[in-house]
Design a protein around this motif. Structure first.
Motif, PDB file in Angstrom:
ATOM      1  N   LEU A 118       0.830  -1.203   0.000  1.00 49.77           N
ATOM      2  CA  LEU A 118       0.000   0.000   0.000  1.00 49.77           C
ATOM      3  C   LEU A 118       0.868   1.259   0.000  1.00 49.77           C
ATOM      4  O   LEU A 118       0.562   2.231  -0.700  1.00 49.77           O
ATOM      5  CB  LEU A 118      -0.937  -0.008   1.209  1.00 49.77           C
ATOM      6  CG  LEU A 118      -1.988   1.076   1.266  1.00 49.77           C
ATOM      7  CD1 LEU A 118      -2.861   1.091   0.020  1.00 49.77           C
ATOM      8  CD2 LEU A 118      -2.852   0.895   2.510  1.00 49.77           C
ATOM      9  N   GLU A 119       1.964   1.224   0.728  1.00 54.06           N
ATOM     10  CA  GLU A 119       2.891   2.368   0.748  1.00 54.06           C
ATOM     11  C   GLU A 119       3.453   2.630  -0.650  1.00 54.06           C
ATOM     12  O   GLU A 119       3.509   3.772  -1.107  1.00 54.06           O
ATOM     13  CB  GLU A 119       4.021   2.100   1.737  1.00 54.06           C
ATOM     14  CG  GLU A 119       4.949   3.265   1.930  1.00 54.06           C
ATOM     15  CD  GLU A 119       6.017   2.956   2.976  1.00 54.06           C
ATOM     16  OE1 GLU A 119       7.183   3.368   2.745  1.00 54.06           O
ATOM     17  OE2 GLU A 119       5.707   2.326   3.987  1.00 54.06           O
TER      18      GLU A 119
ATOM     19  N   ASN B 226       0.757   4.158  -2.752  1.00 57.38           N
ATOM     20  CA  ASN B 226       0.527   5.561  -2.394  1.00 57.38           C
ATOM     21  C   ASN B 226       1.603   6.475  -2.961  1.00 57.38           C
ATOM     22  O   ASN B 226       1.327   7.630  -3.304  1.00 57.38           O
ATOM     23  CB  ASN B 226       0.387   5.716  -0.884  1.00 57.38           C
ATOM     24  CG  ASN B 226      -0.991   5.321  -0.406  1.00 57.38           C
ATOM     25  OD1 ASN B 226      -1.989   5.586  -1.061  1.00 57.38           O
ATOM     26  ND2 ASN B 226      -1.055   4.660   0.737  1.00 57.38           N
TER      27      ASN B 226
ATOM     28  N   TRP C 210       0.520   6.974  -6.399  1.00 57.11           N
ATOM     29  CA  TRP C 210      -0.621   7.886  -6.419  1.00 57.11           C
ATOM     30  C   TRP C 210      -0.175   9.338  -6.211  1.00 57.11           C
ATOM     31  O   TRP C 210      -0.685  10.242  -6.873  1.00 57.11           O
ATOM     32  CB  TRP C 210      -1.666   7.489  -5.378  1.00 57.11           C
ATOM     33  CG  TRP C 210      -2.873   8.355  -5.487  1.00 57.11           C
ATOM     34  CD1 TRP C 210      -3.262   9.345  -4.640  1.00 57.11           C
ATOM     35  CD2 TRP C 210      -3.815   8.351  -6.556  1.00 57.11           C
ATOM     36  NE1 TRP C 210      -4.400   9.950  -5.112  1.00 57.11           N
ATOM     37  CE2 TRP C 210      -4.764   9.353  -6.286  1.00 57.11           C
ATOM     38  CE3 TRP C 210      -3.957   7.596  -7.708  1.00 57.11           C
ATOM     39  CZ2 TRP C 210      -5.836   9.618  -7.128  1.00 57.11           C
ATOM     40  CZ3 TRP C 210      -5.023   7.860  -8.554  1.00 57.11           C
ATOM     41  CH2 TRP C 210      -5.943   8.863  -8.263  1.00 57.11           C
ATOM     42  N   THR C 211       0.774   9.549  -5.309  1.00 54.87           N
ATOM     43  CA  THR C 211       1.297  10.900  -5.078  1.00 54.87           C
ATOM     44  C   THR C 211       1.913  11.447  -6.359  1.00 54.87           C
ATOM     45  O   THR C 211       1.722  12.619  -6.697  1.00 54.87           O
ATOM     46  CB  THR C 211       2.336  10.889  -3.938  1.00 54.87           C
ATOM     47  OG1 THR C 211       1.687  10.436  -2.746  1.00 54.87           O
ATOM     48  CG2 THR C 211       2.939  12.256  -3.705  1.00 54.87           C
TER      49      THR C 211
ATOM     50  N   GLU D  35      -0.937  12.400  -8.751  1.00 55.17           N
ATOM     51  CA  GLU D  35      -1.596  13.637  -8.351  1.00 55.17           C
ATOM     52  C   GLU D  35      -0.662  14.853  -8.431  1.00 55.17           C
ATOM     53  O   GLU D  35      -1.128  15.983  -8.407  1.00 55.17           O
ATOM     54  CB  GLU D  35      -2.147  13.504  -6.932  1.00 55.17           C
ATOM     55  CG  GLU D  35      -3.320  12.550  -6.845  1.00 55.17           C
ATOM     56  CD  GLU D  35      -4.532  13.050  -7.612  1.00 55.17           C
ATOM     57  OE1 GLU D  35      -5.160  14.016  -7.156  1.00 55.17           O
ATOM     58  OE2 GLU D  35      -4.830  12.476  -8.680  1.00 55.17           O
TER      59      GLU D  35
ATOM     60  N   GLN E 251      -6.472   3.982  -8.176  1.00 54.86           N
ATOM     61  CA  GLN E 251      -7.243   4.399  -6.999  1.00 54.86           C
ATOM     62  C   GLN E 251      -8.058   3.223  -6.443  1.00 54.86           C
ATOM     63  O   GLN E 251      -8.145   3.028  -5.234  1.00 54.86           O
ATOM     64  CB  GLN E 251      -8.150   5.561  -7.386  1.00 54.86           C
ATOM     65  CG  GLN E 251      -8.653   6.362  -6.231  1.00 54.86           C
ATOM     66  CD  GLN E 251      -9.316   7.644  -6.720  1.00 54.86           C
ATOM     67  OE1 GLN E 251      -9.958   7.678  -7.760  1.00 54.86           O
ATOM     68  NE2 GLN E 251      -9.160   8.702  -5.950  1.00 54.86           N
TER      69      GLN E 251
ATOM     70  N   ILE F 166      -5.786   0.809  -4.528  1.00 52.61           N
ATOM     71  CA  ILE F 166      -5.479   1.370  -3.212  1.00 52.61           C
ATOM     72  C   ILE F 166      -6.656   1.156  -2.260  1.00 52.61           C
ATOM     73  O   ILE F 166      -6.482   0.694  -1.125  1.00 52.61           O
ATOM     74  CB  ILE F 166      -5.090   2.862  -3.319  1.00 52.61           C
ATOM     75  CG1 ILE F 166      -3.735   2.998  -4.019  1.00 52.61           C
ATOM     76  CG2 ILE F 166      -5.072   3.525  -1.940  1.00 52.61           C
ATOM     77  CD1 ILE F 166      -3.366   4.418  -4.409  1.00 52.61           C
TER      78      ILE F 166
ATOM     79  N   GLU G  91      -6.573  -1.006   1.135  1.00 53.13           N
ATOM     80  CA  GLU G  91      -6.899  -0.344   2.402  1.00 53.13           C
ATOM     81  C   GLU G  91      -8.007  -1.107   3.128  1.00 53.13           C
ATOM     82  O   GLU G  91      -7.934  -1.315   4.342  1.00 53.13           O
ATOM     83  CB  GLU G  91      -7.327   1.108   2.170  1.00 53.13           C
ATOM     84  CG  GLU G  91      -6.185   2.025   1.832  1.00 53.13           C
ATOM     85  CD  GLU G  91      -6.615   3.430   1.452  1.00 53.13           C
ATOM     86  OE1 GLU G  91      -5.758   4.326   1.517  1.00 53.13           O
ATOM     87  OE2 GLU G  91      -7.794   3.636   1.076  1.00 53.13           O
TER      88      GLU G  91
END
Length: 144
Positions: free
Chosen positions: A94-95, A98, A101-102, A105, A130, A133, A137
């Motif tokens: 997940l890290e 992310n 994803w960062t 974005e 998304q 993720i 989560e």
């Protein structure tokens, strides 16, 4: 970019991951943490690999199997009967997602995000990442 869909497993890199996992077979259980460690050691844990691992793990969670044949039956992912993941492995995956994803974005400085931003499937790919993720989560929340 050798891709025929928005999923990482619908690309040359995704099929490279499947082939790398097939080398570890025969076995009836895959472990996410073990795979991440193995591919991290081999410098094979890059954005496309992370996405493909997430896709494989979620596919197994949702269907109870992996639908990837191989000419040698003992190397086929169809033989896998369990795909385990502890909290640490799920958190690490997940890290990684992310971080991707960062980048999505932000300025899309990573190669993968930059390639997709230039694609007509940018919005669909973003939604797919998304969704991965969100599913991870939710799985991590269940593990508490």
């Amino acid at each position: 970019m050798g891709a025929w869909g928005i999923k990482a497993l619908e690309s040359d890199e995704g099929l490279d991951l499947v082939a790398a996992i097939e080398v570890l077979l025969p076995r009836d259980t895959l472990d996410l943490g073990e795979l991440m460690a193995k591919f991290g050691e081999d410098d094979f844990l890059y954005d496309g690999t992370v996405l493909a691992l997430a896709e494989l793990y979620i596919e197994f969670l949702e269907s109870g199997s992996l639908d990837y044949d191989h000419e040698e039956e003992e190397r086929a992912l169809t033989q896998v009967r369990a795909f385990t993941a502890d909290r640490a492995a799920l958190g690490a995956l997940l890290e990684h997602l992310n971080v991707i994803w960062t980048d999505i974005e932000g300025d899309c400085e990573g190669d993968l995000a930059e390639l997709w931003r230039e694609s007509s499937s940018w919005d669909e790919w973003r939604a797919h990442v998304q969704q991965l993720i969100a599913k991870l989560e939710a799985r991590l929340a269940k593990e508490r």
